[in-house]
Design a protein around this motif. Structure first.
Motif, PDB file in Angstrom:
ATOM      1  N   ILE A 183       0.840  -1.207   0.000  1.00 40.19           N
ATOM      2  CA  ILE A 183       0.000   0.000   0.000  1.00 40.19           C
ATOM      3  C   ILE A 183       0.872   1.253   0.000  1.00 40.19           C
ATOM      4  O   ILE A 183       1.696   1.446   0.898  1.00 40.19           O
ATOM      5  CB  ILE A 183      -0.943   0.005   1.223  1.00 40.19           C
ATOM      6  CG1 ILE A 183      -1.800  -1.270   1.243  1.00 40.19           C
ATOM      7  CG2 ILE A 183      -1.833   1.246   1.192  1.00 40.19           C
ATOM      8  CD1 ILE A 183      -2.598  -1.451   2.518  1.00 40.19           C
ATOM      9  N   TYR A 184       0.665   2.105  -0.988  1.00 37.98           N
ATOM     10  CA  TYR A 184       1.413   3.352  -1.129  1.00 37.98           C
ATOM     11  C   TYR A 184       0.435   4.521  -1.010  1.00 37.98           C
ATOM     12  O   TYR A 184      -0.249   4.886  -1.968  1.00 37.98           O
ATOM     13  CB  TYR A 184       2.149   3.387  -2.476  1.00 37.98           C
ATOM     14  CG  TYR A 184       3.323   2.428  -2.530  1.00 37.98           C
ATOM     15  CD1 TYR A 184       4.628   2.897  -2.540  1.00 37.98           C
ATOM     16  CD2 TYR A 184       3.118   1.051  -2.545  1.00 37.98           C
ATOM     17  CE1 TYR A 184       5.711   2.014  -2.566  1.00 37.98           C
ATOM     18  CE2 TYR A 184       4.182   0.163  -2.568  1.00 37.98           C
ATOM     19  CZ  TYR A 184       5.476   0.657  -2.581  1.00 37.98           C
ATOM     20  OH  TYR A 184       6.524  -0.209  -2.598  1.00 37.98           O
ATOM     21  N   ARG A 185       0.345   5.077   0.210  1.00 42.03           N
ATOM     22  CA  ARG A 185      -0.522   6.237   0.447  1.00 42.03           C
ATOM     23  C   ARG A 185       0.288   7.480   0.067  1.00 42.03           C
ATOM     24  O   ARG A 185       1.228   7.851   0.762  1.00 42.03           O
ATOM     25  CB  ARG A 185      -0.950   6.300   1.918  1.00 42.03           C
ATOM     26  CG  ARG A 185      -1.741   5.077   2.364  1.00 42.03           C
ATOM     27  CD  ARG A 185      -1.938   5.074   3.873  1.00 42.03           C
ATOM     28  NE  ARG A 185      -2.528   3.829   4.345  1.00 42.03           N
ATOM     29  CZ  ARG A 185      -1.843   2.717   4.581  1.00 42.03           C
ATOM     30  NH1 ARG A 185      -0.518   2.709   4.408  1.00 42.03           N
ATOM     31  NH2 ARG A 185      -2.453   1.627   5.005  1.00 42.03           N
ATOM     32  N   ILE A 186      -0.100   8.096  -1.013  1.00 39.55           N
ATOM     33  CA  ILE A 186       0.739   9.114  -1.618  1.00 39.55           C
ATOM     34  C   ILE A 186       0.400  10.508  -1.094  1.00 39.55           C
ATOM     35  O   ILE A 186      -0.761  10.857  -0.910  1.00 39.55           O
ATOM     36  CB  ILE A 186       0.625   9.061  -3.159  1.00 39.55           C
ATOM     37  CG1 ILE A 186       1.773   9.817  -3.828  1.00 39.55           C
ATOM     38  CG2 ILE A 186      -0.724   9.578  -3.643  1.00 39.55           C
ATOM     39  CD1 ILE A 186       1.880   9.523  -5.324  1.00 39.55           C
ATOM     40  N   ASP A 187       1.427  11.272  -0.795  1.00 43.93           N
ATOM     41  CA  ASP A 187       1.304  12.688  -0.464  1.00 43.93           C
ATOM     42  C   ASP A 187       2.344  13.402  -1.325  1.00 43.93           C
ATOM     43  O   ASP A 187       3.545  13.289  -1.080  1.00 43.93           O
ATOM     44  CB  ASP A 187       1.576  12.925   1.022  1.00 43.93           C
ATOM     45  CG  ASP A 187       1.385  14.389   1.429  1.00 43.93           C
ATOM     46  OD1 ASP A 187       1.410  15.262   0.535  1.00 43.93           O
ATOM     47  OD2 ASP A 187       1.213  14.665   2.622  1.00 43.93           O
TER      48      ASP A 187
END
Length: 506
Positions: A183-187
């Motif tokens: 999971i890559y929660r991007i900001d």
């Protein structure tokens, strides 16, 4: 970018972009992937498959994306290399809730696997509204598209949840389909060059660590301001507001980079552990603290650069009596050994006097002034200013003697400017983050516990503001620095909001 990445031979990679015709795909994702291709960072074998409901052919979709490249790529209009890149672009008519769409993905993956002669990495980019995240995750799992945990990743844009409970529920749902390593929660803020340089600046220079603490630092300011209003996103912003839109993610990320302890190594989880430590050490808001340490605002009408602009309540899809904040300022403390007693001031707002993102570290004054008053012109405490946008620079403000026969002191700036120090263009934030996704490096991405900790900290403020309607909205005009109470928040401690004069600001 990390030059060590040039040694990595990336495997064949398939990008499935849900929301193929959306603004994010057009303005950011495809231009970023194209720029990576131009600079030689893409794998030899790759495919970018746009998923959407519009009835496009591959050729029509490529034509549309060419227009986007010509408009938004940092390298300018596409050249002859577009022909080579465009051969890797495809379009798939799909419905998020339709099983047939996912069976078509299975077929495409198998075809590329056979053609390339290797097991491809598969990246699912969810450039869609958050309400679709759960459906997509469940469908991917149903069709066994996530089973290969080493080769399958999902990228999720903000907002990640609407509050603590919804973020926790989304994390729980995703954890039934993916491992945390998938999971890559991007900001996108974390992909900016100057933001990444905070880590290098802090932990690659031995002169800073001895003074990076409560003994030498007076206070810290993090300010992210925008001249723009909601720009047609009134419906979204009514549900979000400044705290959810900026503070919970972007600004807290910046704060963690400034305040974190030195990690043992540059491994992703080691860096992220130290960030979570900061959030856990933050002093929680009590209901009675909100009025003293949190300020909200909403912009009214006014003039910006000679153009009359509407107030927030006059914007499209905004409630004429809206209680949504377009400005927020907070005073926070981090209760640990390094930062005990040092206030952190955060502010963000729309329709402000200028668009700028800065971090200001103000050091304590000299313990004893040996110079007579008449020798000092504009004396100020030493500051370290990290400018993220619109200019990228790090400057140290110090006192120095002016040339001449008399002893006269005045402030000077020692400046590290990206444009002056390096040739060529800096990569866009999404280029860095998309490359990291392909490599499998999660250092610049948020982990589940970090997201939940950030929401948990803000819930007392969000609950207080939603339960009590502001009676003075709008309380700041366009092209101002926000409500007067925001100035009072920091002025009562003897400080003021620092603003870096911009070269292009008259």
């Amino acid at each position: 970018m990390d030059k060590s990445k040039t040694r990595i031979q990336l495997p064949g990679t398939i990008f499935f972009i849900f929301g193929a015709s959306g603004d994010l795909t057009s303005r950011k994702l495809v231009p970023a992937l194209y720029n990576l291709f131009l600079d030689g960072w893409m794998p030899l074998n790759f495919a970018i498959i746009g998923m959407g409901r519009s009835a496009y052919t591959d050729e029509k979709y490529r034509d549309l994306l060419l227009e986007d490249i010509n408009s938004y790529s940092r390298n300018g209009k596409a050249d002859e290399r577009w022909t080579s890149f465009s051969k890797h672009l495809y379009y798939q008519i799909s419905d998020i809730g339709n099983d047939d769409s996912y069976q078509e993905q299975v077929r495409r993956i198998n075809n590329f696997k056979e053609t390339w002669g290797e097991e491809p990495s598969v990246i699912y980019y969810l450039a869609v509204a958050p309400r679709f995240f759960g459906t997509i995750a469940e469908k991917l799992a149903k069709h066994q598209l996530t089973a290969n945990t080493e080769k399958t990743r999902v990228v999720i844009e903000k907002p990640f949840g609407h509050d603590f409970e919804s973020a926790k529920a989304l994390n729980q749902l995703l954890s039934t389909v993916f491992t945390e390593q998938q999971i890559y929660r991007i900001d996108h803020y974390l992909g900016k060059e100057t933001v990444q340089n905070i880590l290098a600046f802090r932990f690659a220079n031995s002169i800073l660590e001895p003074i990076w603490n409560r003994n030498y630092i007076d206070h810290v300011e993090i300010s992210v301001t925008e001249q723009l209003g909601v720009e047609g996103r009134g419906g979204y912003y009514e549900e979000a507001g400044a705290l959810r839109d900026m503070v919970q993610n972007h600004i807290f990320q910046l704060l963690c980079l400034v305040a974190m302890e030195p990690p043992v190594s540059f491994q992703a989880d080691e860096v992220r552990n130290r960030k979570v430590d900061v959030l856990h050490a933050m002093r929680k808001f009590k209901p009675e603290d909100v009025a003293k340490n949190a300020v909200r605002g909403q912009y009214g009408s006014g003039w910006i650069e000679g153009k009359q602009v509407k107030g927030y309540r006059e914007e499209e899809n905004v409630n004429p009596e809206s209680n949504t904040e377009t400005f927020a300022a907070l005073k926070l403390f981090i209760d640990n050994w390094r930062w005990h007693g040092v206030p952190f001031y955060l502010r963000t707002g729309k329709r402000m006097h200028q668009t700028a993102s800065t971090i200001t570290i103000q050091f304590k004054d000299v313990p004893h002034m040996i110079f007579p008053t008449e020798t000092i012109e504009g004396w100020q405490q030493n500051r370290l200013i990290i400018s993220i946008q619109p200019e990228m620079s790090i400057r140290l403000q110090m006192q120095a003697k002016r040339p001449g026969l008399s002893m006269t002191l005045n402030p000077i700036d020692l400046i590290f400017d990206y444009r002056g120090a390096y040739e060529g263009q800096s990569p866009e934030a999404y280029e860095t983050l998309l490359l990291d996704t392909m490599i499998g490096d999660q250092t610049l991405f948020m982990r589940a516990d970090q997201v939940e900790a950030a929401w948990d900290l803000l819930m007392p403020v969000l609950n207080s503001w939603s339960a009590k309607k502001s009676l003075n909205f709008p309380n700041y005009s366009a092209d101002s620095w926000g409500p007067e109470l925001a100035e009072a928040l920091i002025a009562k401690d003897g400080f003021h909001w620092f603003t870096l004069p911009l070269k292009n600001k008259k």
